[in-house]
Every structure is written in structure tokens, then in C-alpha cells.
Design an enzyme around this catalytic site. Structure first.
Site, PDB file in Angstrom:
ATOM      1  N   ALA A   1       2.087   6.396  -5.204  1.00 39.63           N
ATOM      2  CA  ALA A   1       2.275   5.025  -4.725  1.00 39.63           C
ATOM      3  C   ALA A   1       3.361   5.005  -3.662  1.00 39.63           C
ATOM      4  CB  ALA A   1       2.652   4.112  -5.883  1.00 39.63           C
ATOM      5  N   CYS A   2       3.091   4.364  -2.548  1.00 41.41           N
ATOM      6  CA  CYS A   2       4.082   4.247  -1.465  1.00 41.41           C
ATOM      7  C   CYS A   2       5.281   3.447  -1.942  1.00 41.41           C
ATOM      8  CB  CYS A   2       3.455   3.538  -0.267  1.00 41.41           C
ATOM      9  SG  CYS A   2       4.685   3.017   0.956  1.00 41.41           S
TER      10      CYS A   2
END
Lengths: 122, 97, 133, 122, 97, 133
Positions: free
Chosen positions: F91-92
């Protein structure tokens, strides 16, 4: 006096399965139906696809919900309006739909919209 | 009944659909990306002129400003959030998401 | 009855407003427009009764967001509006379960409830406004 | 041999501010620029609005980012292509844009797309 | 280059845009709500026929089934997720979200 | 080098795939299509290197979702795919902060990382596929 009865129209505008709006819209309608309000549902644009026969969602591993529209009758939600232009533009006829609906012109649906206390698009 | 449109007419059929259903005299308010509809000189300028024959047309000024739209189609009135509230005070609302 | 009569006199042109918010914070402008509208309505003396969060809108209610310092804090704004103006911030339980919003991460002033509450909001208010995408 | 240099095209397709896609797309481009890949950006459809001059987001309480496109030059991201049809259809000209771009026909942008290793739409 | 389109052509300009940019011979795959484009007899049937003069056109069968689309425009080939994978094995991908 | 040569012989027609997922679970079909595609690719012997979650896509990574019993569990599916097939679920961080996704609520097998990792994924794989709305 029907002080607490409101006219609430739900407007289905999106195709099913690509997003959850139609399904969660239907969940909302089922709950509202228990409150004995004056409910109606209009199917406009891609919203008419929600009523298409023979939807089989097994291959995309999602729950189908088309048949829930058939159960609305049992919840006394009987005012289902389908926009004639939207249906025809998509190459569909009433025979393609799962449930009995009123096929109406936009002017007539517009008139019924104007009478509402609440309009919710899904 | 106040109709609001919040998507660009280039990307969504919402404006086109709304116009088919709107009743004579009902105001239409463009907000968010919807305001691109009233930028003067694009291909919806005629549609906005036709709509104004029967309905007053508004656009949310902060949304116009955010998008750098300085010239709106003739007759379209820019209003602030307080103007939006005034319209809601006067009308039931139909938001064409 | 007399209270209602008084309210009618004092606020003859005021309306009670419910808001239905259908998209999450930052990803769509809906949460911003809903907030700015609610703020303006309160300033004008109208009542904003409740903001009901539905679909991805429930993501407005997590207290774990941590936006950049120079950006607006959407969750905090709702929290403040709940506390300062008595606006109920309500997340639909079924929609919350699908997106991982729970009581444990709920913003101050927010709570989780059912769709019956939305129906009550639709019934008891003069207006129900929808913001979404 | 440029074994590790990939041709990556970012395609901006949405109007700014109504959703975050353009802004987060720009954040992605700025990071990728540090990796010395062969980057380009195409503006198609409502994506061209991202480059519109005189955007003032103060009234909607959001951070503006139009000027960040002007900084791309400093990151050596110099290939900015704008689809001519999309711009004209929106009643805009190059003078309305914040930065210098190449105004191209769709066939030419399509040709450059085909040469890419990676295409990401925002 | 494989082009995928996942939005309904009635609701989004993605298909129209993609068609403007697609190069001769490049395959086009409709997925998710995109599959409504290839339902036979709707107003995009001519556009799909025109596209097939230069590009092979596919639609994801599970998405067709989910939407009750039993008759697709002539020449359009229904494929499964494994067919999607085969196309990706053979081509770089351009997803027109 | 010899390992790479061997891999070339054995998998001459196999590709290494990265996936970029831009929408959250349930609200859009993107998360489902990405999963079904990845599953089919793995079954065919291709490598799915990583699923990078961006925009609302980061919401796929919360372990707090609790969908109805008779529905698919999207978070669990990603978790299992990470464990059984070594697919990185990433996940960014900037996108996660905006949506309230943190290490504390991360699914098993998932982690938070920066956009530089996506760039690496784009560079080291034969394909980068995007799923979104």
C-alpha cells in the site's frame, strides 16, 4: 393527516456489478420499506441494466442481487418506473426485464420526481 | 425542485439526463466538475442556452474559480455556498450524481 | 407545541437539513462540498441535523487519517462540526463493515448506526441532500 | 545498453479537483522522475483541464497543484503531449495552458503509446 | 498493445477515446461494465463493427454472464480470465480507466 | 546468470507481472478483476510479483473489513495470495495516510511502502497492469 409519510424516490443510474451503488441502494430501499413511507424507484440510464434477466455472477465471484428486485413486491414497494428512452437506447425491451415495471416517458418521470420530498440517486 | 449536477458533461451523461427530466421553472445548479458545462464557448454552450429558456441556471463560484473558468455562458449566475444554501431553503433537492 | 410555535416564529424561513454523503475523503470532492455546504447552512441559522455516511462515504469516519500538514483535515472537520454544532456524524454499519470502519477507529463525535436511522433522518428533516460522485 | 530504462507514459484523463486522481498521478510522476526512466505525460479528455491557467482553489479549501506541472521541467520530465481534439472540443487553445506542451493528433499520440513499456491512466 | 475498457460506453467516453488512439492490429478487450458496449443491437453495434476492421475485439465472458448479455455483436470473442492472461502474455497493456 | 538462463529455458513463454490497483474493495469491481486475473496468471505459471495499492486501492489492505458471511472476503483473498504465492501486497504510504490505513490494521502479508517501490515494480516486471474505475 399523513404527517410522517414522505414521498421518497430512489433513482438507479448505474450498471450493476461494476460498482456497488445499485446493490447498496437496494439494501437502503429494503430498510426504508419497513418504515411505511411512500417509496418509488426510477431506473434511468445504465440503471435499467439492474433489471436485466439472466444475470449470472458466479464467474466473477460476486453475489447476484437481480432477484431481490423481484422480492420488492413483498415489501409493498410497487412503484417501479423505467425510463423508456434509456431502455430503447440500450436495445432492450420490457421482455428483457425481470419484473413488471411502468415504462414511462421522461416528462412523466420528471413530473413524479417533482412531487417527491426526497430523491436519492444511487 | 433544485437539480444539482456535479460531473463534467464530457465524462458523464448526468447533465444530459437531468435536462430530459427537469420540469419547467426548476433551477439547475452546477457544482464540482459539473461547472465545466458552463464554461463559455465549449460544445455545451448551446445546450446551456436552451436550458435557460425554461430554467434558471447557476454555477458554484468557488468551483468555477478552482478550475480557472472566468467566462461563463451568458445568463449563468455564479453563486457561493451561501447562495447554494438559499436555493436549498427554497426547494427540495435532486442531486444527479 | 408552543415550543414548535415559537421556533416557527423565530425561524420562519429556516430549514432542517440532513446530508447523505456517498464518497470517501480526498478521493472525491463530495466530502468537501458537503462540509462547505453544511458550514454555510449553519452560518445562516439553518439546522444541520445529521451527516449520514454511506457507500465509501463511511471512510470519512476513521480517526486514522493523517493528511499532509498543509492540507485540510477532513476527519477533524467533521469531528469539530459534531461537537460545536451538534451535527450527528453517522456511518452505516453494513457499509462500514465492507470498508473496515469500526467503533475502535471512529472519530470523536461520530458513531455507527443502521439504515433505519437514515430513514428517520429523511422523515424528520425538511431536506435531504446527497453528495457523491 | 539501457537495460533498465523503461518507457513509461502517464495518461491524465480526469478533470482536477472533482477527484484526486490527477493530483495523486502527479505525485507518482514526481517520484518516478527520480528513477531516470523515459517518462512522458499525455493529456486526453478532461485531463487537459489539469493544465488550465488561473486555477484558484482557495474557495474550495483544497491545495492547488496546477503549478506543480510547471516544475516538471526541473525534474527532466519534458515530454508533455496534449490531445488536440480534446483541447478544441473544450473551447480551449494552447494559450489557456500553464505550460509548454506538444499539441498532437490522436494518431501520433497513439503511435507513441504503442512504443511504451508501461502506460498508466490516472 | 492490448487495450482494455472497463466502463459502460453510455456512461463514460473511455471507449470512444480508446478507439481514437488504438493502432491498427492492436486487440481491444472489454471487461467489467465495459462489456455493455458489445451487447448486440444497442447503439454502439456499428462502432464495434468498424473497430473490428482493424482490431480483434474480445469481451470477458464472466462479465458478460454477470450482466445477462447472451448475444454479442458479430465477431466479438468471449474469453475467460485465462484468455485475458494469454493476451497479456502476448502484449503490453493499456487500461483505459 | 546460469539460473537466469535456466529460467529462460523452462519459462520461455512466461511473464513477470506487476499489478496497480486503484480502487477500494466492494465499492468497485476493480479489486475483484485484479484478483481473478492474478489467480489465472499464477495458475498458468506466470509470476505475479506484486499488487501495488494506490488511490482508494489502499483500502484493500485493512484487516478490519467484515463482509457478510455469504460474500467474498477480499482482504483475506489478498492475504492468502501473498502467503501462498509470494505476491507482495503493497500500500502506498501517502495514499494510505489520506485514507486511514496504517501498519496497525494491515492485513497479514501486506505492507506499507513508497512510490519508489512502484517504480521498481514497473522496471523489474515484463508487464504492469492497472485496474481501477
Amino acid at each position: 393527516m399523513e404527517d410522517n409519510v414522505k414521498k421518497i424516490m430512489h433513482v438507479m443510474r448505474r450498471a450493476p456489478h461494476g460498482s456497488i451503488y445499485t446493490y447498496e441502494g437496494l439494501e437502503m430501499i429494503l430498510i426504508m420499506a419497513a418504515y411505511e413511507q411512500d417509496l418509488s424507484i426510477a431506473f434511468i440510464g445504465d440503471g435499467v441494466y439492474a433489471l436485466k434477466k439472466n444475470q449470472d455472477t458466479e464467474g466473477i465471484s460476486m453475489k447476484g442481487f437481480a432477484k431481490t428486485f423481484m422480492a420488492l413486491d413483498g415489501y409493498d414497494v410497487e412503484k417501479l418506473y423505467v425510463d423508456r428512452v434509456s431502455l430503447e437506447e440500450r436495445g432492450l425491451t420490457e421482455d428483457d426485464l425481470l419484473v413488471d415495471v411502468e415504462l414511462l416517458d421522461s416528462v412523466e418521470i420528471g413530473r413524479r420526481m417533482t412531487e417527491q420530498d426526497v430523491v436519492i440517486h444511487h | 425542485m433544485l437539480h444539482t449536477i456535479n460531473t463534467s458533461p464530457f465524462e458523464s451523461p448526468a447533465m444530459e439526463e437531468c435536462i430530459r427530466f427537469v420540469q419547467q421553472g426548476d433551477p439547475v445548479l452546477f457544482i464540482e466538475n459539473g461547472v465545466y458545462a458552463v464554461q463559455n464557448g465549449n460544445r455545451f454552450t448551446d445546450a446551456i442556452a436552451a436550458l435557460q429558456k425554461t430554467s434558471p441556471v447557476y454555477a458554484l463560484q468557488p468551483d468555477l474559480d478552482a478550475r480557472g473558468i472566468s467566462i461563463v455562458a451568458p445568463g449563468v449566475k455564479g453563486i457561493g455556498y451561501d447562495g447554494f444554501v438559499d436555493l436549498v431553503e427554497a426547494h427540495q433537492v435532486n442531486s444527479w450524481l | 407545541m408552543s415550543h414548535r410555535f415559537l421556533a416557527t416564529i423565530l425561524n420562519s424561513d429556516k430549514v432542517k437539513i440532513g446530508i447523505l454523503l456517498k464518497e470517501g475523503p480526498y478521493n472525491h470532492q463530495a466530502a468537501d462540498t458537503a462540509y462547505k455546504f453544511a458550514e454555510a447552512a449553519i452560518k445562516k441559522g439553518h439546522t444541520v441535523d445529521a451527516v449520514f455516511l454511506y457507500n465509501d462515504g463511511v471512510i470519512n469516519a476513521t480517526n486514522l487519517t493523517d493528511p499532509p500538514q498543509d492540507d485540510r483535515n477532513i476527519a477533524d472537520r467533521w469531528s469539530k462540526m459534531a461537537k460545536e454544532h451538534g451535527v450527528e456524524i453517522l456511518a452505516c454499519i453494513a457499509a462500514s463493515k465492507r470498508r473496515g470502519i469500526t467503533d475502535d477507529i471512529m472519530i470523536d463525535g461520530g458513531s455507527i448506526t443502521g439504515l433505519g436511522t437514515l430513514t428517520d433522518i429523511a422523515i424528520r428533516n425538511d431536506r435531504l441532500l446527497t453528495f457523491g460522485d
